[in-house]
Scaffold this active site. Structure first.
Site, PDB file in Angstrom:
ATOM      1  N   CYS A  58      59.017  12.750  48.699  1.00  0.00           N
ATOM      2  CA  CYS A  58      58.762  12.250  47.341  1.00  0.00           C
ATOM      3  C   CYS A  58      60.084  12.080  46.575  1.00  0.00           C
ATOM      4  O   CYS A  58      60.889  11.238  46.929  1.00  0.00           O
ATOM      5  CB  CYS A  58      57.777  13.168  46.622  1.00  0.00           C
ATOM      6  SG  CYS A  58      57.024  12.398  45.170  1.00  0.00           S
ATOM      7  N   TYR A  59      60.344  12.905  45.557  1.00  0.00           N
ATOM      8  CA  TYR A  59      61.619  12.798  44.834  1.00  0.00           C
ATOM      9  C   TYR A  59      62.785  12.941  45.800  1.00  0.00           C
ATOM     10  O   TYR A  59      63.814  12.261  45.667  1.00  0.00           O
ATOM     11  CB  TYR A  59      61.693  13.871  43.747  1.00  0.00           C
ATOM     12  CG  TYR A  59      62.994  13.863  42.957  1.00  0.00           C
ATOM     13  CD1 TYR A  59      63.159  13.016  41.863  1.00  0.00           C
ATOM     14  CD2 TYR A  59      64.050  14.694  43.307  1.00  0.00           C
ATOM     15  CE1 TYR A  59      64.348  12.999  41.143  1.00  0.00           C
ATOM     16  CE2 TYR A  59      65.244  14.678  42.601  1.00  0.00           C
ATOM     17  CZ  TYR A  59      65.394  13.842  41.519  1.00  0.00           C
ATOM     18  OH  TYR A  59      66.572  13.818  40.817  1.00  0.00           O
TER      19      TYR A  59
ATOM     20  N   HIS B 286      53.273  13.109  50.377  1.00  0.00           N
ATOM     21  CA  HIS B 286      53.357  14.565  50.569  1.00  0.00           C
ATOM     22  C   HIS B 286      52.688  14.965  51.887  1.00  0.00           C
ATOM     23  O   HIS B 286      51.466  15.146  51.945  1.00  0.00           O
ATOM     24  CB  HIS B 286      52.684  15.295  49.402  1.00  0.00           C
ATOM     25  CG  HIS B 286      53.455  15.203  48.123  1.00  0.00           C
ATOM     26  ND1 HIS B 286      54.484  16.072  47.824  1.00  0.00           N
ATOM     27  CD2 HIS B 286      53.369  14.341  47.088  1.00  0.00           C
ATOM     28  CE1 HIS B 286      54.998  15.739  46.645  1.00  0.00           C
ATOM     29  NE2 HIS B 286      54.345  14.690  46.175  1.00  0.00           N
TER      30      HIS B 286
ATOM     31  N   LYS C  85      51.507  35.443  52.364  1.00  0.00           N
ATOM     32  CA  LYS C  85      50.342  36.331  52.409  1.00  0.00           C
ATOM     33  C   LYS C  85      49.648  36.333  53.771  1.00  0.00           C
ATOM     34  O   LYS C  85      49.310  37.393  54.306  1.00  0.00           O
ATOM     35  CB  LYS C  85      49.342  35.941  51.313  1.00  0.00           C
ATOM     36  CG  LYS C  85      48.058  36.745  51.308  1.00  0.00           C
ATOM     37  CD  LYS C  85      48.282  38.189  50.866  1.00  0.00           C
ATOM     38  CE  LYS C  85      48.415  38.252  49.353  1.00  0.00           C
ATOM     39  NZ  LYS C  85      48.489  39.665  48.895  1.00  0.00           N
TER      40      LYS C  85
ATOM     41  N   GLY D 100      59.711  16.447  42.966  1.00  0.00           N
ATOM     42  CA  GLY D 100      60.090  16.947  41.650  1.00  0.00           C
ATOM     43  C   GLY D 100      59.606  15.998  40.581  1.00  0.00           C
ATOM     44  O   GLY D 100      59.262  14.841  40.870  1.00  0.00           O
TER      45      GLY D 100
ATOM     46  N   GLU E 169      52.836  17.779  53.274  1.00  0.00           N
ATOM     47  CA  GLU E 169      52.526  19.215  53.275  1.00  0.00           C
ATOM     48  C   GLU E 169      51.131  19.547  52.773  1.00  0.00           C
ATOM     49  O   GLU E 169      50.639  20.661  52.999  1.00  0.00           O
ATOM     50  CB  GLU E 169      53.567  19.981  52.444  1.00  0.00           C
ATOM     51  CG  GLU E 169      53.515  19.748  50.941  1.00  0.00           C
ATOM     52  CD  GLU E 169      54.289  18.531  50.461  1.00  0.00           C
ATOM     53  OE1 GLU E 169      54.552  18.444  49.244  1.00  0.00           O
ATOM     54  OE2 GLU E 169      54.605  17.657  51.292  1.00  0.00           O
TER      55      GLU E 169
ATOM     56  N   SER F  81      49.556  50.384  45.809  1.00  0.00           N
ATOM     57  CA  SER F  81      48.462  49.888  44.967  1.00  0.00           C
ATOM     58  C   SER F  81      47.139  49.880  45.710  1.00  0.00           C
ATOM     59  O   SER F  81      46.080  49.844  45.101  1.00  0.00           O
ATOM     60  CB  SER F  81      48.770  48.466  44.494  1.00  0.00           C
ATOM     61  OG  SER F  81      48.684  47.559  45.573  1.00  0.00           O
ATOM     62  N   GLY F  82      47.193  49.894  47.049  1.00  0.00           N
ATOM     63  CA  GLY F  82      45.980  49.777  47.837  1.00  0.00           C
ATOM     64  C   GLY F  82      45.658  48.352  48.215  1.00  0.00           C
ATOM     65  O   GLY F  82      44.737  48.090  48.984  1.00  0.00           O
ATOM     66  N   GLY F  83      46.441  47.386  47.688  1.00  0.00           N
ATOM     67  CA  GLY F  83      46.269  45.998  48.075  1.00  0.00           C
ATOM     68  C   GLY F  83      46.837  45.755  49.465  1.00  0.00           C
ATOM     69  O   GLY F  83      47.458  46.631  50.075  1.00  0.00           O
ATOM     70  N   VAL F  84      46.660  44.532  49.953  1.00  0.00           N
ATOM     71  CA  VAL F  84      47.088  44.200  51.318  1.00  0.00           C
ATOM     72  C   VAL F  84      48.588  44.401  51.490  1.00  0.00           C
ATOM     73  O   VAL F  84      49.045  44.987  52.472  1.00  0.00           O
ATOM     74  CB  VAL F  84      46.700  42.746  51.669  1.00  0.00           C
ATOM     75  CG1 VAL F  84      47.238  42.361  53.041  1.00  0.00           C
ATOM     76  CG2 VAL F  84      45.180  42.581  51.630  1.00  0.00           C
ATOM     77  N   ASP F  85      49.378  43.932  50.519  1.00  0.00           N
ATOM     78  CA  ASP F  85      50.833  43.977  50.662  1.00  0.00           C
ATOM     79  C   ASP F  85      51.355  45.409  50.727  1.00  0.00           C
ATOM     80  O   ASP F  85      52.143  45.760  51.605  1.00  0.00           O
ATOM     81  CB  ASP F  85      51.508  43.233  49.503  1.00  0.00           C
ATOM     82  CG  ASP F  85      51.018  41.806  49.364  1.00  0.00           C
ATOM     83  OD1 ASP F  85      50.563  41.240  50.381  1.00  0.00           O
ATOM     84  OD2 ASP F  85      51.067  41.260  48.254  1.00  0.00           O
ATOM     85  N   SER F  86      50.912  46.236  49.799  1.00  0.00           N
ATOM     86  CA  SER F  86      51.414  47.616  49.799  1.00  0.00           C
ATOM     87  C   SER F  86      50.832  48.407  50.969  1.00  0.00           C
ATOM     88  O   SER F  86      51.482  49.307  51.506  1.00  0.00           O
ATOM     89  CB  SER F  86      51.123  48.318  48.465  1.00  0.00           C
ATOM     90  OG  SER F  86      49.746  48.523  48.272  1.00  0.00           O
ATOM     91  N   THR F  87      49.605  48.075  51.385  1.00  0.00           N
ATOM     92  CA  THR F  87      49.004  48.738  52.548  1.00  0.00           C
ATOM     93  C   THR F  87      49.825  48.470  53.808  1.00  0.00           C
ATOM     94  O   THR F  87      50.157  49.388  54.565  1.00  0.00           O
ATOM     95  CB  THR F  87      47.559  48.243  52.768  1.00  0.00           C
ATOM     96  OG1 THR F  87      46.759  48.663  51.672  1.00  0.00           O
ATOM     97  CG2 THR F  87      46.968  48.791  54.054  1.00  0.00           C
TER      98      THR F  87
END
Length: 530
Positions: free
Chosen positions: A89-90, A177, A386, A62, A179, A231-237
């Site tokens: 870190c923080y 970090h 994603k 942070g 990550e 929408s035709g995007g990956v998520d909605s598909t």
């Protein structure tokens, strides 16, 4: 909708967010170790944390200093729960400060790649980590004295306590970090924490997710009908196919074509999901480009554009839903919301709003009531990042070219056209983008490793074409390599390929006389220009 795994029980690690820019990346790295992870605010009450029964807790970094009275903190009882905790870190400084150690302003701040020496070879989280390695530092304060009972397990030239631990109490802390990819052995450290300290078995897998989610959708929906904004995007598909697998023709998908898609993409969506497509669902296309351009006229602020595009989608989708419900009711609305949408919108417990997402939060409450929808939308991907969504798509048998299509923001070219959005500017962007992606494909550039697109700046500059002076737009080509979309580096596209793109765009796209390549990484930039 939150889908719970039945067998084996889902392990949970909580990322407690103290305002760190890498909170999603930490969660993503945990998921890569096949352990389910959620981000929650540092304001989450301790009773709620205990009720979650996490296998482990990770405290994020942070921007604050533990010295400041207004800095985020957490009660000391957290460290007495017996739950393994890793401070980053923080988070490491807060652990030291709360438990009686000493945190000071560092005499020399550390930023970037830093040599790390491991002092605790027997440390569980440092197991199999090279004695001399590299880490990514970003701090102005440091731990000057470890709390009682803690051993120092790593240091750098300017940071005497780069890592510390109290294994008896299962408390671990690292100043750097782990990550980020800039800490080469960071993922190994996180894996060690999850398996050797928290005892996680790693049961979070996408084949199990698909099976359990389809079963849960069938059980929840029963014989009712569902309406999805596609929408035709990956998520909605992936959302559409998951629902199609579960309930078939009980699903109706409404595709609102806002006129802000990539070249020919609206027709491609219809070809995939329409009557001639391969999926068992009902499909309706609404062509609304003219309405969007009217609403966006004169608007230049990117956040305002996002809100207008989102609100107009709700309005148009709502009108279509009203028409459909008059013909026969729907009990549920479904959305392709994914976990980063929830976190970045501040809709979950993860902190501040980074940008607005039109698909988080559902329709307005009054519209939900009017249409008779259940008040909680069905969001089968709400817990996923994603790349997890892509894995689900492959598990479902969706063609690879659809699963790995280039990501596209919900507001579409509305945020790839900097400044006011007009039909002329969208046309320029569509044509330039199509040329750019075509040339990258010809050159064998692997676009599946990141995101590649053309955007239109609001810069107009003087040029010469033939014997004439021009005063036209500058196109910005963007290409980034990323595994998680939370950090990204500019792609090293060969100069000859960029030259070809430039020549074709300037010669073939009317209104452009300059082409630039964006070298900005994320952070400090974002992947999209707006």
């Amino acid at each position: 909708m939150t889908t719970k795994q039945s067998a084996p029980p889902r392990e949970l690690v909580v990322v407690l967010d103290f305002g760190g820019q890498y909170k999603q990346l930490i969660a993503r790295r945990v998921r890569e170790c096949q352990v389910y992870c959620e981000i929650h605010s540092y304001k989450t009450p301790i009773d709620e944390l205990k009720a979650m029964a996490p296998k482990g807790i990770i405290l994020t970094g942070g921007p604050n200093s533990v010295f400041e009275a207004t800095s985020p903190t957490y009660q000391k009882e957290l460290y007495e729960l017996g739950i393994p905790i890793l401070g980053i870190c923080y988070g490491s400084q807060l652990m030291a400060h709360t438990l009686g150690g000493e945190v000071k302003k560092a005499p020399v701040s550390e930023y970037g790649h830093t040599k790390l020496t491991i002092d605790g070879p027997d440390s569980l989280i440092m197991k199999d980590v090279a004695a001399d390695t590299v880490c990514w530092m970003s701090h102005t304060d440091y731990i000057a004295k470890a709390p009682e009972g803690f051993a120092v397990t790593a240091h750098t030239p300017n940071c005497p306590i780069a890592a510390m631990e109290n294994p008896d109490k299962k408390l671990y802390a690292v100043q750097f970090h782990p990550e980020v990819v800039h800490t080469p052995e960071g993922k190994k450290m996180l894996q060690n924490f999850l398996t050797k300290v928290c005892g996680c078995a790693g049961t979070w897998q996408m084949n199990t997710f698909v099976k359990d989610t389809v079963a849960a959708l069938k059980e929840k929906i029963g014989d009712d009908r569902v309406l999805l904004g596609l929408s035709g995007g990956v998520d909605s598909t992936v959302t559409a196919v998951l629902l199609s697998k579960a309930i078939g023709k009980q699903l109706t998908c409404v595709f609102v074509d806002h006129g802000l898609m990539r070249k020919d993409e609206g027709d491609e969506v219809e070809a995939v999901f329409g009557p001639k497509g391969d999926f068992d669902l009902n499909f309706i296309r609404v062509n609304a480009g003219e309405t969007y351009f009217k609403k966006l006229k004169g608007v230049t602020d990117p956040e305002q554009k996002r809100k207008i595009i989102g609100a107009l989608f709700v309005e148009i989708f709502g009108a279509e839903a009203k028409k459909l419900t008059d013909e026969g009711g729907f009990k549920y609305m479904a959305q392709g919301t994914i976990y980063p949408d929830v976190v970045e919108s501040g809709a979950g417990n993860g902190g501040a709003v980074i940008k607005s997402h039109h698909n988080v939060g559902g329709l307005p409450q009054e519209m939900v009531v009017e249409l008779g929808f259940d008040q909680t939308p069905i969001e089968p991907l709400r817990d996923l990042f994603k790349d997890e969504v892509r894995k689900v798509g492959l598990e479902l048998g969706i063609p690879r070219n659809l699963v790995f299509r280039q990501p596209f923001p919900g507001p579409g070219l509305g945020i790839r056209v900097v400044g006011e959005v007009t039909p002329e500017k969208v046309k320029i962007t569509q044509e330039a983008d199509a040329i750019y992606r075509e040339e990258l494909e010809k050159a064998g550039i692997d676009m599946g490793k990141g995101q590649f697109f053309a955007a239109l700046s609001n810069l107009r500059s003087v040029g010469v074409m033939g014997d004439d002076r021009t005063y036209d737009y500058a196109v910005v080509l963007r290409g980034v390599i990323t595994s998680d979309f939370m950090t990204a580096e500019a792609a090293e596209i060969p100069w000859s390929v960029l030259q070809t793109c430039m020549n074709r765009i300037i010669n073939e796209v009317k209104g452009v006389n300059r082409v630039m390549y964006d070298l900005t990484s994320k952070p400090p930039g974002t992947i999209e220009l707006e």
